[in-house]
Design a protein around this motif. Sequence first.
Motif, PDB file in Angstrom:
ATOM      1  N   ARG A   3       1.047  -1.172  -0.097  1.00  0.00           N
ATOM      2  CA  ARG A   3       0.016  -0.058   0.072  1.00  0.00           C
ATOM      3  C   ARG A   3       0.885   1.157   0.168  1.00  0.00           C
ATOM      4  O   ARG A   3       1.729   1.305   0.861  1.00  0.00           O
ATOM      5  CB  ARG A   3      -0.812   0.013   1.344  1.00  0.00           C
ATOM      6  N   PHE A   4       0.680   2.175  -0.901  1.00  0.00           N
ATOM      7  CA  PHE A   4       1.273   3.327  -1.159  1.00  0.00           C
ATOM      8  C   PHE A   4       0.564   4.589  -0.265  1.00  0.00           C
ATOM      9  O   PHE A   4      -0.411   4.709  -0.394  1.00  0.00           O
ATOM     10  CB  PHE A   4       1.610   3.713  -2.537  1.00  0.00           C
ATOM     11  N   ALA A  50      12.220  10.840  -6.756  1.00  0.00           N
ATOM     12  CA  ALA A  50      11.684  10.256  -5.603  1.00  0.00           C
ATOM     13  C   ALA A  50      10.121  10.647  -5.659  1.00  0.00           C
ATOM     14  O   ALA A  50       9.162   9.997  -5.396  1.00  0.00           O
ATOM     15  CB  ALA A  50      12.302  10.874  -4.385  1.00  0.00           C
ATOM     16  N   ILE A  51       9.782  11.841  -6.305  1.00  0.00           N
ATOM     17  CA  ILE A  51       8.481  12.383  -6.282  1.00  0.00           C
ATOM     18  C   ILE A  51       7.642  12.040  -7.438  1.00  0.00           C
ATOM     19  O   ILE A  51       6.427  11.844  -7.576  1.00  0.00           O
ATOM     20  CB  ILE A  51       8.245  13.967  -5.799  1.00  0.00           C
ATOM     21  N   LYS A  52       8.328  11.643  -8.591  1.00  0.00           N
ATOM     22  CA  LYS A  52       7.732  11.422  -9.912  1.00  0.00           C
ATOM     23  C   LYS A  52       6.519  10.387 -10.041  1.00  0.00           C
ATOM     24  O   LYS A  52       5.546  10.652 -10.941  1.00  0.00           O
ATOM     25  CB  LYS A  52       8.871  11.041 -11.168  1.00  0.00           C
ATOM     26  N   SER A  53       6.731   9.332  -9.355  1.00  0.00           N
ATOM     27  CA  SER A  53       5.719   8.182  -9.545  1.00  0.00           C
ATOM     28  C   SER A  53       4.385   8.529  -9.006  1.00  0.00           C
ATOM     29  O   SER A  53       3.609   8.110  -9.422  1.00  0.00           O
ATOM     30  CB  SER A  53       6.328   6.907  -8.851  1.00  0.00           C
ATOM     31  N   GLY A  54       4.385   9.547  -7.860  1.00  0.00           N
ATOM     32  CA  GLY A  54       2.993   9.888  -7.318  1.00  0.00           C
ATOM     33  C   GLY A  54       2.556  11.180  -7.340  1.00  0.00           C
ATOM     34  O   GLY A  54       1.571  11.535  -6.546  1.00  0.00           O
ATOM     35  N   ARG A  70      -0.861  15.839  -4.887  1.00  0.00           N
ATOM     36  CA  ARG A  70      -0.425  14.725  -4.352  1.00  0.00           C
ATOM     37  C   ARG A  70       0.720  14.115  -4.753  1.00  0.00           C
ATOM     38  O   ARG A  70       1.156  14.337  -5.618  1.00  0.00           O
ATOM     39  CB  ARG A  70      -1.633  13.835  -4.841  1.00  0.00           C
ATOM     40  N   VAL A  71       1.308  13.652  -3.748  1.00  0.00           N
ATOM     41  CA  VAL A  71       2.809  13.181  -3.616  1.00  0.00           C
ATOM     42  C   VAL A  71       2.902  11.904  -2.619  1.00  0.00           C
ATOM     43  O   VAL A  71       2.131  11.890  -1.507  1.00  0.00           O
ATOM     44  CB  VAL A  71       3.656  14.210  -3.283  1.00  0.00           C
ATOM     45  N   VAL A 101      -1.015  19.870   5.102  1.00  0.00           N
ATOM     46  CA  VAL A 101      -0.496  18.562   4.595  1.00  0.00           C
ATOM     47  C   VAL A 101      -1.586  17.578   5.314  1.00  0.00           C
ATOM     48  O   VAL A 101      -1.450  17.465   6.568  1.00  0.00           O
ATOM     49  CB  VAL A 101       1.073  18.592   4.696  1.00  0.00           C
ATOM     50  N   GLY A 102      -2.145  16.882   4.434  1.00  0.00           N
ATOM     51  CA  GLY A 102      -2.982  15.989   4.923  1.00  0.00           C
ATOM     52  C   GLY A 102      -2.796  14.461   4.140  1.00  0.00           C
ATOM     53  O   GLY A 102      -2.144  14.393   3.372  1.00  0.00           O
ATOM     54  N   ALA A 103      -3.233  13.507   5.020  1.00  0.00           N
ATOM     55  CA  ALA A 103      -3.223  12.136   4.588  1.00  0.00           C
ATOM     56  C   ALA A 103      -4.218  11.321   3.668  1.00  0.00           C
ATOM     57  O   ALA A 103      -3.899  10.676   2.849  1.00  0.00           O
ATOM     58  CB  ALA A 103      -2.976  11.164   5.763  1.00  0.00           C
TER      59      ALA A 103
END
Length: 156
Positions: A3-4, A50-54, A70-71, A101-103
Motif C-alpha cells: 500500500r502506497f 523520488a516524487i515523480k511516481s506519485g 498529491r505526492v 498537509v493531509g493524509a
Amino acid sequence: MVRFKNRYITVEIVCPTVSEKTPLQLKPGIFHSTVLHKVQQIHGDFGVAAIKSGFLTKYCNESTRIAIIRVRHGPHRFVTSSLPFVKTIGKLNVRLNTLHVGATLKHTFKFIQKFQRAYLDARWVKLKTPEERQQLEQAVLDFTKTDVKINIENIT
C-alpha cells in the motif's frame, strides 16, 4: 500487495500583481510542471525521481487560488521544502504558501471548506448585492474542477 501512502499538500497561490476580484489564468499542468522544475533545481535528479511516481496536481481553483498536490509519503518533504522558492508560474509573479498537509483527500477537502468559508465571510462585507454574494459563493465552494469523483455532501 504493498500500500502506497500519499500526502495531499494544500497550497495557496498569492499573486500581488493580479486583483483578488479577477481569477488567475492558471492551469493545473503549468502549476505541476513549475513545481516539478523547482524540485529539480533544489533537490536535483534524486528529488525528481523520488516524487515523480506519485506526483499529481489534483485540484486547482483559479478564483480562490487554492491548489492540491498529491505526492507519496516520504518524498513529500522534497515538495514542501521547494514550494516557498517558487516565484513565477508561467508569466505570473507568485508566492506559494503551504496551508495544510493531509493524509486523505477527504480531510484535505474539509480543511479547504473551512478555509474558504472564512474567506467568504471576510469578503461578504465588501459586496453590496445578493447576486454578487451568490456568485462569489459559487466560485469559492466549487469543487468540480477536480478530477476526483467525490461527493462533497458526504464529507461533512
